[in-house]
Design an enzyme around this catalytic site. Structure first.
Site, mmCIF file in Angstrom:
data_model
loop_
_atom_site.group_PDB
_atom_site.id
_atom_site.type_symbol
_atom_site.label_atom_id
_atom_site.label_comp_id
_atom_site.label_asym_id
_atom_site.label_seq_id
_atom_site.Cartn_x
_atom_site.Cartn_y
_atom_site.Cartn_z
ATOM 1 N N TYR A 29 -8.496 5.142 -3.790
ATOM 2 C CA TYR A 29 -9.371 6.276 -3.470
ATOM 3 C C TYR A 29 -8.543 7.496 -3.076
ATOM 4 O O TYR A 29 -7.384 7.384 -2.680
ATOM 5 C CB TYR A 29 -10.370 5.927 -2.357
ATOM 6 N N ARG A 47 0.826 -1.195 0.000
ATOM 7 C CA ARG A 47 0.000 0.000 0.000
ATOM 8 C C ARG A 47 0.861 1.245 0.000
ATOM 9 O O ARG A 47 2.013 1.230 0.428
ATOM 10 C CB ARG A 47 -0.946 0.009 1.198
#
Length: 450
Positions: A227, A195
């Site tokens: 997002y 991530r």
């Protein structure tokens, strides 16, 4: 009742501390780290989480609204996620393309940087109630109190301990080990992710306008979640504590958050860690080969080569034992694919703080008795555990959909989308959290209902 102690300065622990301070319940927050710290990147609250925070501290919402961000486009704010494929072409030639979003007309997507969110929450907690560098190593339950021992040798006493100490919880072990030893450890979900948070300009250079709306990219054994988390603006909000200047947050960059997820058939070998650093080559190898659009490899190259293991608590038979309760990830660590874990911790804090306030304000010689405390914590458990457990079970089901491993839908996007679009989240987002408080207080007064 002289003291309520609880270790852990994550979302659930901080929300509980905020609530106890608001209700004038005496407490001490014990934090293992030397300062408040944030692990992770993007985070947000669905409507249920925001309603719970409104009830805990009405001044929180205006501050949060100034630092969070939604989808790009006024007509896209009610979209939770939009589904596409991880493979080449992203599914643009499929019949379902363009009709693959899910959300609700009364849902408003908001995400923020976790560090900024925690800064707001900690601004509501007086510093004198917090002790850092405190790693809990032993809990002793006596008839009239708890004795807590910390790694530095300090010994403290408390009436109640609320453990918000995360997925590798010392407090969870104390609560569950005597009767349910096989439920103590979190369960590896046979998947991990890489991530990162990158500047929006970098993300747009790779994905273009695909960055506008939060996305799930479904795929065989691999998937992605993306997002926006900050807008690149200057924001200032007043601090509720007296004699302190307002805090200002300046964002020099718009930011984009993503998770690139990989199913793992080897198992997780690190007993005491949920992350593993690997070589850049090993990271890139996880997304080599067919079935992955090259844009995701470009995103992956910008991430640190750290595998974040997916763990959860699939089974938890109780959230309390005697004078000790669990909340947040120590109670119900969940996979992240419903973006609901933080809000569930806030719901825990709302219900538990009302129980503790009722105990503190009880009169009579038995107010601090173990029987009264057990009645309160049993009521908390009976209200919160079924709902939190249902959420984490559904999050695990969404993971199976994302990896095309669902037992009924398989890799049929039509079947997957129908499951996500047909009111799946209504029970979660639009729940009566105030009603849960009333129900818990009622069951506390009538223990036979808990």
């Amino acid at each position: 009742m002289s003291l309520t102690g609880h270790p852990g300065a994550g979302i659930g622990g901080l929300a509980l501390a905020m609530a106890l301070h608001k209700k004038s319940v005496p407490f001490t927050l014990y934090e293992d780290a030397k300062e408040y710290s944030a692990v992770g990147a993007g985070i947000g609250f669905a409507p249920n989480g925001m309603r719970a925070m409104d009830l805990i501290e009405p001044e929180f919402r205006p501050s949060y609204e100034r630092i969070c961000v939604g989808n790009k486009g006024a007509d896209k704010q009610d979209i939770f996620f939009e589904g596409m494929l991880l493979s080449e072409g992203l599914g643009k030639d499929q019949a379902w393309y363009g009709k693959s979003a899910w959300g609700h007309p009364d849902f408003e997507r908001k995400s923020a940087h976790r560090k900024t969110l925690l800064d707001i929450m900690t601004s509501f907690i007086p510093r004198q109630h917090v002790k850092f560098n405190k790693r809990l190593v032993n809990i002793e339950q006596l008839p009239s109190k708890l004795v807590l021992t910390f790694a530095d040798g300090e010994v403290a006493e408390a009436s109640i301990l609320a453990g918000a100490d995360g997925i590798k919880s010392t407090v969870r072990e104390h609560v569950l080990k005597p009767q349910f030893p096989d439920q103590v450890a979190p369960v590896y979900a046979d998947a991990y992710c890489y991530r990162a948070v990158i500047p929006m300009a970098d993300a747009e250079a790779i994905l273009g306008d695909l960055t506008d709306v939060a996305k799930f990219y479904f795929g065989h054994k691999r998937c992605a979640v993306t997002y926006r988390i900050s807008e690149g603006k200057v924001s200032q909000y007043p601090c509720p504590r007296p004699k302190k200047r307002p805090l200002a947050y300046r964002y020099s960059l718009q930011e984009f958050n993503y998770l690139l997820c990989f199913t793992d058939e080897q198992g997780w070998d690190l007993d005491n860690a949920v992350t593993e650093t690997v070589s850049h080559e090993a990271m890139m190898a996880d997304f080599e080969g067919p079935g992955v659009d090259d844009r995701f490899r470009k995103l992956l190259a910008k991430a640190n080569p750290i595998r974040w293991g997916f763990f959860h608590h699939l089974k938890t038979s109780t959230y309390y034992r005697g004078r000790v309760a669990l909340l947040g990830d120590s109670a119900h660590a969940s996979l992240p694919f419903q973006a609901a874990g933080a809000a569930q911790g806030v719901e825990d804090a709302l219900v538990l703080s009302n129980i503790l306030s009722e105990l503190v304000n009880s009169s009579g010689p038995d107010a601090n008795s173990e029987a009264n405390i057990v009645a309160g914590l049993s009521a908390y458990d009976s209200v919160r555990r079924p709902r939190a457990q249902k959420q984490l079970e559904q999050a695990a089901e969404v993971a199976r959909m994302l990896f095309f491993q669902h037992e009924e839908a398989g890799d049929d996007m039509g079947k997957i989308l129908s499951r996500l679009q047909q009111g799946r989240f209504d029970w979660l987002w639009f729940h009566d959290v105030q009603g849960d408080v009333g129900e818990a207080l009622s069951r506390m007064q009538k223990p036979d209902l808990a």
